[in-house]
Design an enzyme around this catalytic site. Structure first.
Site, PDB file in Angstrom:
ATOM      1  N   LYS A   5       0.724  -1.312   0.015  1.00 12.58           N
ATOM      2  CA  LYS A   5      -0.042  -0.092   0.108  1.00 12.58           C
ATOM      3  C   LYS A   5       0.983   1.282   0.017  1.00 12.58           C
ATOM      4  O   LYS A   5       0.443   2.261   0.566  1.00 12.58           O
ATOM      5  CB  LYS A   5      -0.907   0.167   1.035  1.00 12.58           C
ATOM      6  CG  LYS A   5      -1.945  -1.154   1.243  1.00 12.58           C
ATOM      7  CD  LYS A   5      -2.621  -1.501  -0.333  1.00 12.58           C
ATOM      8  CE  LYS A   5      -3.805  -0.146  -0.509  1.00 12.58           C
ATOM      9  NZ  LYS A   5      -4.379  -0.662  -1.589  1.00 12.58           N
ATOM     10  N   HIS A  30       6.690  -7.263  -2.771  1.00 13.02           N
ATOM     11  CA  HIS A  30       6.579  -6.579  -1.443  1.00 13.02           C
ATOM     12  C   HIS A  30       7.562  -7.113  -0.594  1.00 13.02           C
ATOM     13  O   HIS A  30       7.796  -6.737   0.579  1.00 13.02           O
ATOM     14  CB  HIS A  30       5.156  -6.891  -0.731  1.00 13.02           C
ATOM     15  CG  HIS A  30       4.221  -6.015  -1.432  1.00 13.02           C
ATOM     16  ND1 HIS A  30       4.201  -4.916  -1.878  1.00 13.02           N
ATOM     17  CD2 HIS A  30       2.788  -6.491  -1.819  1.00 13.02           C
ATOM     18  CE1 HIS A  30       3.214  -4.334  -2.351  1.00 13.02           C
ATOM     19  NE2 HIS A  30       2.396  -5.443  -2.321  1.00 13.02           N
ATOM     20  N   SER A  65      -3.509   3.109   5.043  1.00 10.52           N
ATOM     21  CA  SER A  65      -3.853   2.447   3.782  1.00 10.52           C
ATOM     22  C   SER A  65      -3.779   0.903   4.000  1.00 10.52           C
ATOM     23  O   SER A  65      -5.004   0.418   3.674  1.00 10.52           O
ATOM     24  CB  SER A  65      -2.806   3.028   2.702  1.00 10.52           C
ATOM     25  OG  SER A  65      -3.429   2.526   1.451  1.00 10.52           O
TER      26      SER A  65
END
Length: 296
Positions: free
Chosen positions: A51, A113, A143
């Site tokens: 995010k 990620h 987020s």
């Protein structure tokens, strides 16, 4: 992927400790193949903490390289097929490694990620270009909280207070935010390190910087069109970029692309939480030269 409603049948995973960080099995089930993934010299790896602007940068790169060459892909294939998520493993869907191996495009755009220490070695061995995006911790936490609420392959965040404490403790999928942004910061001489806040402030400038890093000479009018296409509101409405076709998320809880703003943390943090977070942040980041803006 459309037509399969996995969210209604999925049970949320438990957090596990894996390779020194918190993870869920959806990102570790294919670990051997992720670690032995064979990168090519022209691959571009897009890395972020969850995010922090991954889809945004993925779409910019996709348009820079293939917007003119293969425009039909922009309207027929969702971004998660064009820019595979390397460590992703969801039942009934191809793994990220399989999707990456199937890509016929050159360069291949691949997202991850994973913290820097867990990136497959072949990306470094092949001197692949790496684009990293960092987002300030407060907005990133907000987020991520809303993302966990609607994404069934993440643990249940329970509530904002619980989530924030776990975020500060580093007990979030893909490990502590602090280690993630700082780990890549140490490689800033060899990768392209971007800031979400800079992108919000002046997308065109950041697209130009990206082109410079990649050695691309893109005409000004093309860059301007890309800057317009990747505007948050346009991407939020675009079914090829807003993840509305992926079956593991419940958009009734929260959209995948929620606000895309800098400073939304002010609508979530209480004064007490903010004071605690600032103190904790100061301790965690005291020896780091990395500076992130919480407002613009």
């Amino acid at each position: 992927m459309e037509g399969i409603d996995l969210a209604s049948t999925m049970t949320r995973p438990d957090l596990i400790e894996f390779e020194g960080i918190s993870m869920v099995h959806y990102f570790t089930d294919n670990w051997e193949k992720v670690q032995t993934f064979q990168a090519r010299p022209d691959d571009i790896l897009i890395s972020t903490y969850p995010k922090a602007g991954t889809t945004w940068v993925s779409y910019i790169l996709d348009l820079l390289y293939f917007g003119n060459k293969e425009p039909e892909l922009q309207t027929s294939q969702p971004i998660y097929m064009r820019v595979p998520f390397l460590e992703m493993t969801i039942p009934q869907l191809p793994t990220g490694v399989e999707l990456a191996d199937r890509l016929s495009t050159s360069p291949r755009l691949i997202k991850t990620h994973l913290p820097v220490q867990l990136i497959p070695k072949s990306f470094w061995e092949q001197n692949c270009r790496v684009v990293y995006v960092a987002r300030n911790a407060k907005d990133n936490a907000v987020s991520y909280f809303h993302f966990e609420r609607m994404n069934f392959i993440q643990p249940d965040p329970v509530d904002w207070n619980n989530f924030l404490q776990m975020f500060m403790d580093g007990k979030k999928v893909f490990g502590p935010w602090y280690d993630h942004v700082c780990g890549y910061w140490e490689k800033k001489q060899t990768i392209h390190y971007m800031f979400f806040e800079d992108m919000v402030e002046d997308t065109g400038r950041e697209v130009a910087r990206l082109c410079s890093f990649l050695g691309l000479s893109i005409p000004t009018e093309v860059r301007e069109k890309i800057t317009k296409d990747v505007h948050f509101d346009n991407m939020k409405q675009n079914t090829m970029t807003n993840y509305s076709t992926i079956p593991i998320m419940d958009f009734k809880i929260s959209p995948f692309m929620r606000k895309g703003k800098v400073g939304d943390w002010k609508n979530h943090f209480t004064a007490t939480q903010n004071d605690q977070f600032d103190e904790h942040y100061k301790q965690k980041m005291k020896n780091i030269t990395l500076q992130l803006r919480t407002e613009i």
